[in-house]
Every structure is written in C-alpha cells, then in structure tokens.
Design a protein around this motif. Structure first.
Motif, PDB file in Angstrom:
ATOM      1  N   THR A  58      -2.761  11.639  -7.672  1.00 28.60           N
ATOM      2  CA  THR A  58      -2.466  11.036  -6.373  1.00 28.60           C
ATOM      3  C   THR A  58      -3.602  10.129  -5.922  1.00 28.60           C
ATOM      4  O   THR A  58      -3.387   9.016  -5.450  1.00 28.60           O
ATOM      5  CB  THR A  58      -2.212  12.117  -5.318  1.00 28.60           C
ATOM      6  OG1 THR A  58      -1.038  12.855  -5.663  1.00 28.60           O
ATOM      7  CG2 THR A  58      -2.024  11.508  -3.931  1.00 28.60           C
ATOM      8  N   TRP A  59      -4.828  10.609  -6.074  1.00 24.66           N
ATOM      9  CA  TRP A  59      -5.989   9.812  -5.680  1.00 24.66           C
ATOM     10  C   TRP A  59      -6.067   8.521  -6.478  1.00 24.66           C
ATOM     11  O   TRP A  59      -6.283   7.440  -5.916  1.00 24.66           O
ATOM     12  CB  TRP A  59      -7.264  10.616  -5.852  1.00 24.66           C
ATOM     13  CG  TRP A  59      -8.515   9.803  -5.712  1.00 24.66           C
ATOM     14  CD1 TRP A  59      -9.433   9.536  -6.677  1.00 24.66           C
ATOM     15  CD2 TRP A  59      -8.967   9.124  -4.532  1.00 24.66           C
ATOM     16  NE1 TRP A  59     -10.430   8.733  -6.189  1.00 24.66           N
ATOM     17  CE2 TRP A  59     -10.179   8.468  -4.873  1.00 24.66           C
ATOM     18  CE3 TRP A  59      -8.478   9.014  -3.239  1.00 24.66           C
ATOM     19  CZ2 TRP A  59     -10.896   7.704  -3.949  1.00 24.66           C
ATOM     20  CZ3 TRP A  59      -9.191   8.239  -2.323  1.00 24.66           C
ATOM     21  CH2 TRP A  59     -10.391   7.606  -2.674  1.00 24.66           C
ATOM     22  N   GLN A  60      -5.878   8.603  -7.777  1.00 24.79           N
ATOM     23  CA  GLN A  60      -5.938   7.414  -8.608  1.00 24.79           C
ATOM     24  C   GLN A  60      -4.840   6.412  -8.253  1.00 24.79           C
ATOM     25  O   GLN A  60      -5.071   5.200  -8.250  1.00 24.79           O
ATOM     26  CB  GLN A  60      -5.838   7.804 -10.091  1.00 24.79           C
ATOM     27  CG  GLN A  60      -7.084   8.496 -10.632  1.00 24.79           C
ATOM     28  CD  GLN A  60      -8.323   7.601 -10.553  1.00 24.79           C
ATOM     29  OE1 GLN A  60      -8.330   6.487 -11.068  1.00 24.79           O
ATOM     30  NE2 GLN A  60      -9.364   8.093  -9.914  1.00 24.79           N
ATOM     31  N   ALA A  61      -3.653   6.924  -7.940  1.00 23.05           N
ATOM     32  CA  ALA A  61      -2.547   6.033  -7.572  1.00 23.05           C
ATOM     33  C   ALA A  61      -2.846   5.310  -6.263  1.00 23.05           C
ATOM     34  O   ALA A  61      -2.599   4.094  -6.140  1.00 23.05           O
ATOM     35  CB  ALA A  61      -1.252   6.834  -7.451  1.00 23.05           C
ATOM     36  N   MET A  62      -3.389   6.037  -5.280  1.00 23.58           N
ATOM     37  CA  MET A  62      -3.683   5.405  -3.995  1.00 23.58           C
ATOM     38  C   MET A  62      -4.856   4.441  -4.112  1.00 23.58           C
ATOM     39  O   MET A  62      -4.857   3.354  -3.524  1.00 23.58           O
ATOM     40  CB  MET A  62      -3.957   6.474  -2.943  1.00 23.58           C
ATOM     41  CG  MET A  62      -2.733   7.313  -2.616  1.00 23.58           C
ATOM     42  SD  MET A  62      -2.978   8.457  -1.247  1.00 23.58           S
ATOM     43  CE  MET A  62      -3.082   7.337   0.138  1.00 23.58           C
ATOM     44  N   LEU A  63      -5.866   4.813  -4.899  1.00 20.77           N
ATOM     45  CA  LEU A  63      -7.016   3.935  -5.093  1.00 20.77           C
ATOM     46  C   LEU A  63      -6.598   2.642  -5.783  1.00 20.77           C
ATOM     47  O   LEU A  63      -7.011   1.541  -5.376  1.00 20.77           O
ATOM     48  CB  LEU A  63      -8.068   4.664  -5.924  1.00 20.77           C
ATOM     49  CG  LEU A  63      -9.425   3.986  -6.090  1.00 20.77           C
ATOM     50  CD1 LEU A  63     -10.130   3.843  -4.755  1.00 20.77           C
ATOM     51  CD2 LEU A  63     -10.285   4.778  -7.072  1.00 20.77           C
ATOM     52  N   GLN A  64      -5.758   2.761  -6.790  1.00 19.95           N
ATOM     53  CA  GLN A  64      -5.302   1.584  -7.527  1.00 19.95           C
ATOM     54  C   GLN A  64      -4.453   0.666  -6.663  1.00 19.95           C
ATOM     55  O   GLN A  64      -4.674  -0.548  -6.610  1.00 19.95           O
ATOM     56  CB  GLN A  64      -4.511   2.019  -8.770  1.00 19.95           C
ATOM     57  CG  GLN A  64      -3.759   0.912  -9.489  1.00 19.95           C
ATOM     58  CD  GLN A  64      -4.669  -0.187 -10.000  1.00 19.95           C
ATOM     59  OE1 GLN A  64      -5.799   0.071 -10.411  1.00 19.95           O
ATOM     60  NE2 GLN A  64      -4.182  -1.419  -9.978  1.00 19.95           N
ATOM     61  N   THR A  65      -3.481   1.234  -5.957  1.00 20.27           N
ATOM     62  CA  THR A  65      -2.537   0.428  -5.185  1.00 20.27           C
ATOM     63  C   THR A  65      -3.174  -0.153  -3.935  1.00 20.27           C
ATOM     64  O   THR A  65      -2.954  -1.333  -3.606  1.00 20.27           O
ATOM     65  CB  THR A  65      -1.303   1.263  -4.819  1.00 20.27           C
ATOM     66  OG1 THR A  65      -0.713   1.789  -6.010  1.00 20.27           O
ATOM     67  CG2 THR A  65      -0.279   0.429  -4.074  1.00 20.27           C
ATOM     68  N   ASN A  66      -3.959   0.646  -3.234  1.00 18.17           N
ATOM     69  CA  ASN A  66      -4.482   0.223  -1.937  1.00 18.17           C
ATOM     70  C   ASN A  66      -5.763  -0.609  -2.025  1.00 18.17           C
ATOM     71  O   ASN A  66      -6.057  -1.378  -1.113  1.00 18.17           O
ATOM     72  CB  ASN A  66      -4.767   1.439  -1.061  1.00 18.17           C
ATOM     73  CG  ASN A  66      -3.516   2.193  -0.676  1.00 18.17           C
ATOM     74  OD1 ASN A  66      -2.402   1.752  -0.946  1.00 18.17           O
ATOM     75  ND2 ASN A  66      -3.679   3.355  -0.066  1.00 18.17           N
ATOM     76  N   LEU A  67      -6.528  -0.439  -3.104  1.00 17.22           N
ATOM     77  CA  LEU A  67      -7.840  -1.075  -3.167  1.00 17.22           C
ATOM     78  C   LEU A  67      -8.059  -1.892  -4.437  1.00 17.22           C
ATOM     79  O   LEU A  67      -8.358  -3.084  -4.369  1.00 17.22           O
ATOM     80  CB  LEU A  67      -8.938  -0.015  -3.036  1.00 17.22           C
ATOM     81  CG  LEU A  67     -10.381  -0.525  -3.090  1.00 17.22           C
ATOM     82  CD1 LEU A  67     -10.673  -1.460  -1.919  1.00 17.22           C
ATOM     83  CD2 LEU A  67     -11.358   0.651  -3.098  1.00 17.22           C
ATOM     84  N   SER A  68      -7.905  -1.255  -5.590  1.00 20.42           N
ATOM     85  CA  SER A  68      -8.244  -1.940  -6.839  1.00 20.42           C
ATOM     86  C   SER A  68      -7.374  -3.163  -7.078  1.00 20.42           C
ATOM     87  O   SER A  68      -7.853  -4.194  -7.574  1.00 20.42           O
ATOM     88  CB  SER A  68      -8.119  -0.972  -8.022  1.00 20.42           C
ATOM     89  OG  SER A  68      -9.034   0.099  -7.889  1.00 20.42           O
ATOM     90  N   SER A  69      -6.093  -3.070  -6.718  1.00 16.80           N
ATOM     91  CA  SER A  69      -5.203  -4.223  -6.911  1.00 16.80           C
ATOM     92  C   SER A  69      -5.638  -5.400  -6.045  1.00 16.80           C
ATOM     93  O   SER A  69      -5.599  -6.556  -6.482  1.00 16.80           O
ATOM     94  CB  SER A  69      -3.757  -3.835  -6.602  1.00 16.80           C
ATOM     95  OG  SER A  69      -3.593  -3.490  -5.235  1.00 16.80           O
ATOM     96  N   GLY A 117       0.833  -1.197   0.000  1.00 13.10           N
ATOM     97  CA  GLY A 117       0.000   0.000   0.000  1.00 13.10           C
ATOM     98  C   GLY A 117       0.862   1.240   0.000  1.00 13.10           C
ATOM     99  O   GLY A 117       2.062   1.175   0.292  1.00 13.10           O
ATOM    100  N   ILE A 118       0.267   2.370  -0.335  1.00 13.84           N
ATOM    101  CA  ILE A 118       0.975   3.643  -0.311  1.00 13.84           C
ATOM    102  C   ILE A 118       0.165   4.650   0.490  1.00 13.84           C
ATOM    103  O   ILE A 118      -1.061   4.558   0.572  1.00 13.84           O
ATOM    104  CB  ILE A 118       1.267   4.185  -1.722  1.00 13.84           C
ATOM    105  CG1 ILE A 118      -0.032   4.367  -2.525  1.00 13.84           C
ATOM    106  CG2 ILE A 118       2.230   3.259  -2.459  1.00 13.84           C
ATOM    107  CD1 ILE A 118       0.175   5.045  -3.866  1.00 13.84           C
ATOM    108  N   ASN A 119       0.863   5.613   1.064  1.00 14.22           N
ATOM    109  CA  ASN A 119       0.233   6.651   1.872  1.00 14.22           C
ATOM    110  C   ASN A 119       0.880   7.986   1.534  1.00 14.22           C
ATOM    111  O   ASN A 119       1.963   8.300   2.032  1.00 14.22           O
ATOM    112  CB  ASN A 119       0.381   6.331   3.361  1.00 14.22           C
ATOM    113  CG  ASN A 119      -0.287   7.371   4.249  1.00 14.22           C
ATOM    114  OD1 ASN A 119      -1.054   8.205   3.770  1.00 14.22           O
ATOM    115  ND2 ASN A 119       0.008   7.328   5.534  1.00 14.22           N
ATOM    116  N   VAL A 120       0.232   8.737   0.665  1.00 10.73           N
ATOM    117  CA  VAL A 120       0.714  10.066   0.285  1.00 10.73           C
ATOM    118  C   VAL A 120      -0.055  11.088   1.117  1.00 10.73           C
ATOM    119  O   VAL A 120      -1.285  11.176   1.019  1.00 10.73           O
ATOM    120  CB  VAL A 120       0.502  10.326  -1.213  1.00 10.73           C
ATOM    121  CG1 VAL A 120       1.044  11.703  -1.596  1.00 10.73           C
ATOM    122  CG2 VAL A 120       1.172   9.238  -2.044  1.00 10.73           C
ATOM    123  N   LEU A 121       0.655  11.821   1.946  1.00  9.40           N
ATOM    124  CA  LEU A 121       0.010  12.760   2.859  1.00  9.40           C
ATOM    125  C   LEU A 121      -0.327  14.065   2.150  1.00  9.40           C
ATOM    126  O   LEU A 121       0.544  14.695   1.545  1.00  9.40           O
ATOM    127  CB  LEU A 121       0.914  13.043   4.057  1.00  9.40           C
ATOM    128  CG  LEU A 121       1.360  11.839   4.888  1.00  9.40           C
ATOM    129  CD1 LEU A 121       2.168  12.305   6.092  1.00  9.40           C
ATOM    130  CD2 LEU A 121       0.178  11.006   5.334  1.00  9.40           C
TER     131      LEU A 121
END
Length: 224
Positions: free
Chosen positions: A81-92, A67-71
C-alpha cells in the motif's frame, strides 16, 4: 490574445481533474488527458513508455492531478500500500517533471501545478500515508520552483479541502457530509469548478510572480 498552450494533465477523467481539463480547454488550450490504459501512474514502466512515445510533445503546462488515498491506521499500512501511494502520489509527479520541465526551460516559459490536499498540512486518523506523500509533493513543488524559476517556469501546488465529487459522496454517508459541511466556515463543500478556476489562474499567463506556493482552497476549514 492568449496563446494556445499544450497541457498534460493526469487524472483528468473525473472530479477536480475533469473540471481543470474542461476549464483549460474552454480557454483555448490543447489539453491532453491520457487514460490509465495509456499512462498508468502506478507503473514506472508505463510512465517511461508514455514519455518515450510522446517525446516530441511540447508540454507547456503540466498538471499532476492524479492521486490515491488508501485509508489505514499507521500500524495497518502494508508495504504494498505504501509503495503504491508513494509511486502514484509522488514519484510519478517527479518523473513527469523531470521529463517535461527541461522543454519548458528551453522555451523560456512553463507552468507546473501539483494537486495536493489540505491533508498535506493538517491531518486526521488513518491518513498518515496520504499526508506524507502529499506533504512531500509540496516539498517537491518548492524545490522545483527554485530550480526552474530562472528560466521562467512557475511551479505551485493546489491544496483542496472537501470537494463535492462523486467519490466524496461515495465515501461518506449523508450524515457525514452534513457534519463536514457544518465544520466548514462557508457551510458547504467546494464545487470542482471552483478548484478549476484557482488552477487556471496558477497556470495562466496572468500568473507572473506566484511560485513555490501551496494554495489552500478549503472554504476556511484549516483556519480553525
């Protein structure tokens, strides 16, 4: 005698993931922890290529750990940023569950563990995107537990608190670490091995009835 299970774990190169991988390997499981060059969770194309290349892999235990956490403050969350976090943390995680849960169903046994965070349940400033994606991961956990439970597949989430990893030390000054420690009832950060022990229990044969839960391991931090 324990059966050797095949484990697929994402983010298994460091921190909590590395400890989970080591603990499962030590109990005799066959652990597969693909590096990012082989399975890049930020890329849907990479995920599809991995699934296709490993279509004969009989995954018994899936650990969605990466997972990733961009503050950012809410106003500062960019679309990228939102798309990257959504993809890595949830969609994958969703895609890997889609790929490997059917095999578990067919074999009548399986375990899925999604590594979440206490920030899926509580939050603090600049963590809106992280909290949202991980809260959705908890929801996916519950839904998957209901859907796959009749076939003997148990699905849970592990929600760590503050863990003593290199990344934690990198992102926090010694003063910040001291303040965090003082705010935890056990007065210390968790060790990655402690999270690994909880993870092993959740994905093991010893767990026969616990499913659909988000298990918080935070030294009592969220009790306050």
């Amino acid at each position: 005698m324990l059966l050797q299970r095949t484990v697929l774990i994402t983010g298994g190169a460091r921190g909590i993931g590395a400890s989970i991988a080591a603990a499962l390997s030590a109990r005799g499981d066959r652990v597969i922890a693909p590096p990012r060059v082989e399975l890049d969770l930020s890329s849907p194309a990479s995920i599809e290529a991995y699934i296709t290349a490993q279509r004969e892999l009989p995954v018994d235990i899936l650990v969605n750990n990466a997972g990733i956490n961009v503050l950012n403050p809410i106003g500062g969350i960019t679309w990228d940023t939102w798309q990257a976090m959504l993809q890595t943390n949830l969609s994958s995680a969703l895609r890997l569950i889609q790929a490997y849960a059917p095999g578990m169903q067919a074999r009548g046994w399986g375990r899925i563990l999604n590594v979440s965070t206490i920030f899926s349940l509580v939050t603090k400033e600049h963590r809106a995107a992280y909290s949202m994606t991980k809260a959705a991961l908890n929801a996916l956990t519950r839904s998957a537990a209901v859907e796959f439970g009749p076939a003997g597949v148990l699905v849970n989430a592990l929600a760590p608190g503050y863990v003593d990893t290199a990344l934690t030390r990198q992102n926090n000054s010694p003063e910040a670490i001291a303040a965090l420690t003082a705010a935890i009832p056990l007065r210390r950060l968790a060790q990655p091995e402690e999270l690994a022990r909880a993870a092993v229990l959740l994905v093991s044969e010893e767990n026969t009835y616990l499913t659909g839960q988000t298990i918080v391991v935070d030294g009592g931090f969220t009790c306050q």
